[in-house]
Every structure is written in structure tokens, then in C-alpha cells.
Write a protein that holds these residues in place. Structure first.
Motif, PDB file in Angstrom:
ATOM      1  N   ASN A 143      -3.983   6.614  -5.096  1.00 22.46           N
ATOM      2  CA  ASN A 143      -5.238   5.934  -5.417  1.00 22.46           C
ATOM      3  C   ASN A 143      -4.969   4.439  -5.314  1.00 22.46           C
ATOM      4  N   GLU A 144      -5.347   3.853  -4.185  1.00 16.73           N
ATOM      5  CA  GLU A 144      -4.980   2.467  -3.940  1.00 16.73           C
ATOM      6  C   GLU A 144      -6.016   1.764  -3.061  1.00 16.73           C
ATOM      7  N   PRO A 145      -6.064   0.431  -3.125  1.00 21.32           N
ATOM      8  CA  PRO A 145      -6.995  -0.324  -2.266  1.00 21.32           C
ATOM      9  C   PRO A 145      -6.697  -0.072  -0.799  1.00 21.32           C
ATOM     10  N   TYR A 146      -7.750  -0.153   0.013  1.00 18.25           N
ATOM     11  CA  TYR A 146      -7.615   0.122   1.443  1.00 18.25           C
ATOM     12  C   TYR A 146      -8.622  -0.741   2.187  1.00 18.25           C
ATOM     13  N   GLU A 147      -8.222  -1.233   3.352  1.00 19.18           N
ATOM     14  CA  GLU A 147      -9.135  -2.077   4.134  1.00 19.18           C
ATOM     15  C   GLU A 147      -9.297  -1.491   5.533  1.00 19.18           C
ATOM     16  N   ASP A 148     -10.551  -1.353   5.949  1.00 16.04           N
ATOM     17  CA  ASP A 148     -10.876  -0.790   7.251  1.00 16.04           C
ATOM     18  C   ASP A 148     -11.468  -1.887   8.135  1.00 16.04           C
ATOM     19  N   PRO A 149     -11.095  -1.936   9.427  1.00 16.33           N
ATOM     20  CA  PRO A 149     -11.608  -2.998  10.306  1.00 16.33           C
ATOM     21  C   PRO A 149     -13.127  -2.970  10.478  1.00 16.33           C
ATOM     22  N   ILE A 150     -13.737  -1.796  10.274  1.00 14.42           N
ATOM     23  CA  ILE A 150     -15.186  -1.686  10.436  1.00 14.42           C
ATOM     24  C   ILE A 150     -15.914  -1.797   9.107  1.00 14.42           C
ATOM     25  N   HIS A 151     -15.459  -1.034   8.117  1.00 12.82           N
ATOM     26  CA  HIS A 151     -16.172  -0.949   6.837  1.00 12.82           C
ATOM     27  C   HIS A 151     -15.708  -1.964   5.794  1.00 12.82           C
ATOM     28  N   GLY A 152     -14.582  -2.629   6.054  1.00 10.62           N
ATOM     29  CA  GLY A 152     -14.110  -3.640   5.123  1.00 10.62           C
ATOM     30  C   GLY A 152     -13.252  -3.066   4.008  1.00 10.62           C
ATOM     31  N   LYS A 153     -13.269  -3.745   2.849  1.00 11.97           N
ATOM     32  CA  LYS A 153     -12.415  -3.349   1.730  1.00 11.97           C
ATOM     33  C   LYS A 153     -12.980  -2.123   1.026  1.00 11.97           C
TER      34      LYS A 153
ATOM     35  N   LYS B 209      -5.764   5.771 -16.460  1.00 15.06           N
ATOM     36  CA  LYS B 209      -5.262   6.425 -17.679  1.00 15.06           C
ATOM     37  C   LYS B 209      -5.505   7.936 -17.620  1.00 15.06           C
ATOM     38  N   LEU B 210      -6.732   8.350 -17.267  1.00 15.85           N
ATOM     39  CA  LEU B 210      -7.037   9.770 -17.234  1.00 15.85           C
ATOM     40  C   LEU B 210      -6.343  10.485 -16.082  1.00 15.85           C
ATOM     41  N   GLN B 211      -6.125   9.781 -14.975  1.00 16.60           N
ATOM     42  CA  GLN B 211      -5.404  10.396 -13.866  1.00 16.60           C
ATOM     43  C   GLN B 211      -3.978  10.738 -14.265  1.00 16.60           C
ATOM     44  N   GLU B 212      -3.341   9.845 -15.014  1.00 15.87           N
ATOM     45  CA  GLU B 212      -1.975  10.103 -15.474  1.00 15.87           C
ATOM     46  C   GLU B 212      -1.946  11.305 -16.410  1.00 15.87           C
TER      47      GLU B 212
ATOM     48  N   LEU C  39     -16.218  -2.923 -13.177  1.00 17.30           N
ATOM     49  CA  LEU C  39     -15.416  -2.143 -12.240  1.00 17.30           C
ATOM     50  C   LEU C  39     -13.953  -2.137 -12.679  1.00 17.30           C
ATOM     51  N   GLU C  40     -13.479  -3.269 -13.194  1.00 11.06           N
ATOM     52  CA  GLU C  40     -12.103  -3.346 -13.686  1.00 11.06           C
ATOM     53  C   GLU C  40     -11.903  -2.401 -14.874  1.00 11.06           C
ATOM     54  N   ASP C  41     -12.884  -2.358 -15.780  1.00 12.25           N
ATOM     55  CA  ASP C  41     -12.801  -1.467 -16.946  1.00 12.25           C
ATOM     56  C   ASP C  41     -12.690  -0.011 -16.531  1.00 12.25           C
ATOM     57  N   VAL C  42     -13.543   0.387 -15.602  1.00 13.93           N
ATOM     58  CA  VAL C  42     -13.567   1.805 -15.224  1.00 13.93           C
ATOM     59  C   VAL C  42     -12.345   2.174 -14.381  1.00 13.93           C
ATOM     60  N   ARG C  43     -11.762   1.228 -13.653  1.00 15.49           N
ATOM     61  CA  ARG C  43     -10.526   1.499 -12.923  1.00 15.49           C
ATOM     62  C   ARG C  43      -9.363   1.745 -13.899  1.00 15.49           C
ATOM     63  N   LYS C  44      -9.343   0.987 -15.008  1.00 16.74           N
ATOM     64  CA  LYS C  44      -8.313   1.198 -16.021  1.00 16.74           C
ATOM     65  C   LYS C  44      -8.473   2.572 -16.666  1.00 16.74           C
ATOM     66  N   PHE C  45      -9.724   2.929 -16.966  1.00 16.27           N
ATOM     67  CA  PHE C  45     -10.014   4.244 -17.533  1.00 16.27           C
ATOM     68  C   PHE C  45      -9.603   5.345 -16.559  1.00 16.27           C
ATOM     69  N   GLU C  46      -9.913   5.134 -15.289  1.00 16.50           N
ATOM     70  CA  GLU C  46      -9.581   6.086 -14.234  1.00 16.50           C
ATOM     71  C   GLU C  46      -8.073   6.297 -14.158  1.00 16.50           C
TER      72      GLU C  46
END
Length: 295
Positions: free
Chosen positions: A44-54, A239-242, A230-237
């Protein structure tokens, strides 16, 4: 290949749903994971696409054996999982599901989110999806599969304390504001002779059930996620993924089964390989009912 377009309206804006969706997926995966089954997050990590962007790239393993019908379990490994890869360029996402031992099995889901009530017939291009292949999912009125219903998540009676939205009464998608729609173009493919039609229909039925249950929960849990960044929910995400990965892996480590399934359409041949203890190499191979030792 069986292709259908699903449209799910929500009493939210597209921006709000981005938070609600991430929250719902994390919590739902955590609730549904136990005894070695459920959802394991691999990447689960950031990804950048040449067409769709970040965007965000995720890779998951979905362990589902007990949820399969009896007629499928007979030829599917006991430790059975589907690999899901998703590219999220919100408000556009692409998800692909595949099974390593069944190369002719594939699910592709293309999703777009818009601030309307599902009225855009050309959301996936100039050529609309045939009307018979469009399915509207009503998160308030449609019947849930057995075991999914919770009174607290019944949107016909639910009212959000934080937003004042709800309950969702008859014809709510025509009068409710705000409103958005999740458009999903789902293609299911299982090109195995004798099983294709049955399995592809089974896949779509289960996808529809999951979409209904998940989107209901995103609204019913609104007061839990509303106001998160978005930062809050990424932290929650995270934690629950672990926690979810620990639940799934704890049972898997105790199992010593290894399986290889081979479907030979001409001879209807099934090959099963097993090992007796965790980590040990396979010791026997069963071919059409006859067990042979592996030397």
C-alpha cells in the motif's frame, strides 16, 4: 466474459466519499478477517502514472475458501486466495483480481465517481453499456445477503448526528442532497469449459452483494469518519491493516497444506499436492483419485 455496470448512489459528495471509502474498506476488512481468512495487505504505497498522475497502489490477498459454494470447494485448494491489485487515481480507479493457479480466472473493475444520481449513461465512453447490463444498487432498499444485516446499519432508519442526513426513504436518490454515484464497470472471466457461465454468474452475484454491504456501511459509519482528513484516514488505514494482517497470518502459519490445481479440460484431470507439516516439501501427489509418492 460477463460484463455488467453497477451504479451505487450515496448521500455524500465525491470528496466526502473518498474518506468514507478508505475508512469503510479498512474497517470492513478487519471485521471480516479471522481464522486465517480475510484480507491481507501486501503493498500500500503512493504511485504515479504518466497519464492519470499521482495515486495509490495496493496489492492484497483475499482468502475466501469458506465463502465458496460447496460445488466449487471440491476442486479448489484449502488455502485459497485471490490477488487483488488496485490503482487509485481518485475519482478514477482500476482494480484487477486474479488467481495464480487459475490463469483463466480474472476480474477487472473500472470505477468512476461523479456528483449525480447515476444518470450518466456515457460515464465509460461514448458507447453506453447496454441497458440490460446496467444494475442500480439501492443501499437503502435492496435486500442484503444472509448474515450481513445489522439494525444499526439499516439506512431506512439511520440518521447521522454529525450531518443530519438520513433516513433514506422511498425514492431518496431523486430528492436527497448531496448525492453522488459510484459507477463500476465489472468484467468477470473464467474460461474453463463446463464452468464458465456458472462461475462468471457466481462472481457477479458476490460482487453485487459486497458492493451493497460495503456502501451501506460507508454511510452507516458516517459519524465515525466524517471530519477526518486524508492524512487521518491513511493513519487509521495503516493501523487496521497491520491488525488485520496479524489476524489472517496467525492461522495461516499453523497450516501445513500446499496445493497445486491443474484443470485439464480434455481429460478433466485434477492434480493435488499436499505436505504433512508446515514448511515441509510436498510428499504425495494425487492424480484422478490415485495417490503417488514423490521421490
Amino acid at each position: 466474459m460477463l460484463v455488467k455496470e453497477y451504479r451505487i448512489c450515496m448521500p455524500l459528495t465525491v470528496d466526502e466519499y473518498r474518506i468514507g471509502q478508505l475508512y469503510m474498506i479498512s474497517k470492513h476488512s478487519h471485521e471480516q478477517s479471522s481464522d486465517g481468512e480475510g484480507v491481507e495487505v501486501i503493498i500500500n504505497e503512493p504511485y504515479e502514472d504518466p497519464i492519470h498522475g499521482k495515486g495509490q497502489y495496493t496489492e492484497k490477498r483475499l482468502y475466501l475458501n469458506s465463502k465458496l459454494p460447496t460445488w466449487v470447494r471440491g476442486f479448489v485448494p484449502k488455502i485459497f486466495y485471490i490477488t487483488e491489485k488496485a490503482w487509485n487515481y481518485y475519482p478514477y480507479t482500476v482494480t484487477g483480481n486474479m488467481c495464480s493457479f487459475l490463469p483463466k480466472f480474472q476480474i477487472r473493475i473500472e470505477t468512476k465517481f461523479e456528483n449525480n444520481n447515476g444518470c450518466n449513461a456515457q460515464v465509460f465512453g461514448e458507447k453506453p453499456t447496454p441497458e440490460d447490463d446496467v444494475c442500480f444498487i439501492d443501499i437503502a432498499e435492496d435486500e442484503l445477503p444472509e448474515g450481513y444485516y445489522k439494525k444499526s446499519e439499516d439506512l431506512r432508519t439511520f440518521r447521522s448526528e454529525k450531518t443530519g442526513r438520513g433516513p433514506l426513504l422511498q425514492d431518496w436518490h431523486e430528492t436527497t442532497k448531496p448525492i453522488m454515484c459510484s459507477y463500476k464497470l465489472v468484467a468477470a472471466k473464467f474460461e474453463v469449459y463446463g464452468f464458465q457461465s456458472r462461475v462468471e454468474s457466481f462472481i457477479h452475484k458476490n460482487i453485487k452483494d459486497i458492493l451493497l454491504a460495503g456502501h451501506r456501511q460507508a454511510v452507516a459509519w458516517m459519524d465515525e469518519w466524517y471530519g477526518m482528513s486524508l492524512e487521518d484516514v491513511r493513519k487509521f488505514e495503516k493501523k487496521l491493516q497491520e491488525e488485520t494482517n496479524c489476524k489472517v497470518n496467525s492461522q495461516k502459519k499453523n497450516s501445513g497444506m500446499m496445493f497445486l490445481l491443474v484443470l485439464n479440460c480434455n481429460k478433466c484431470q485434477v492434480v493435488l499436492i499436499t505436505s504433512g507439516c508446515s514448511g515441509a516439501p510436498p510428499s504425495t501427489m494425487e492424480v484422478n483419485g490415485r495417490t503417488r509418492a514423490l521421490n
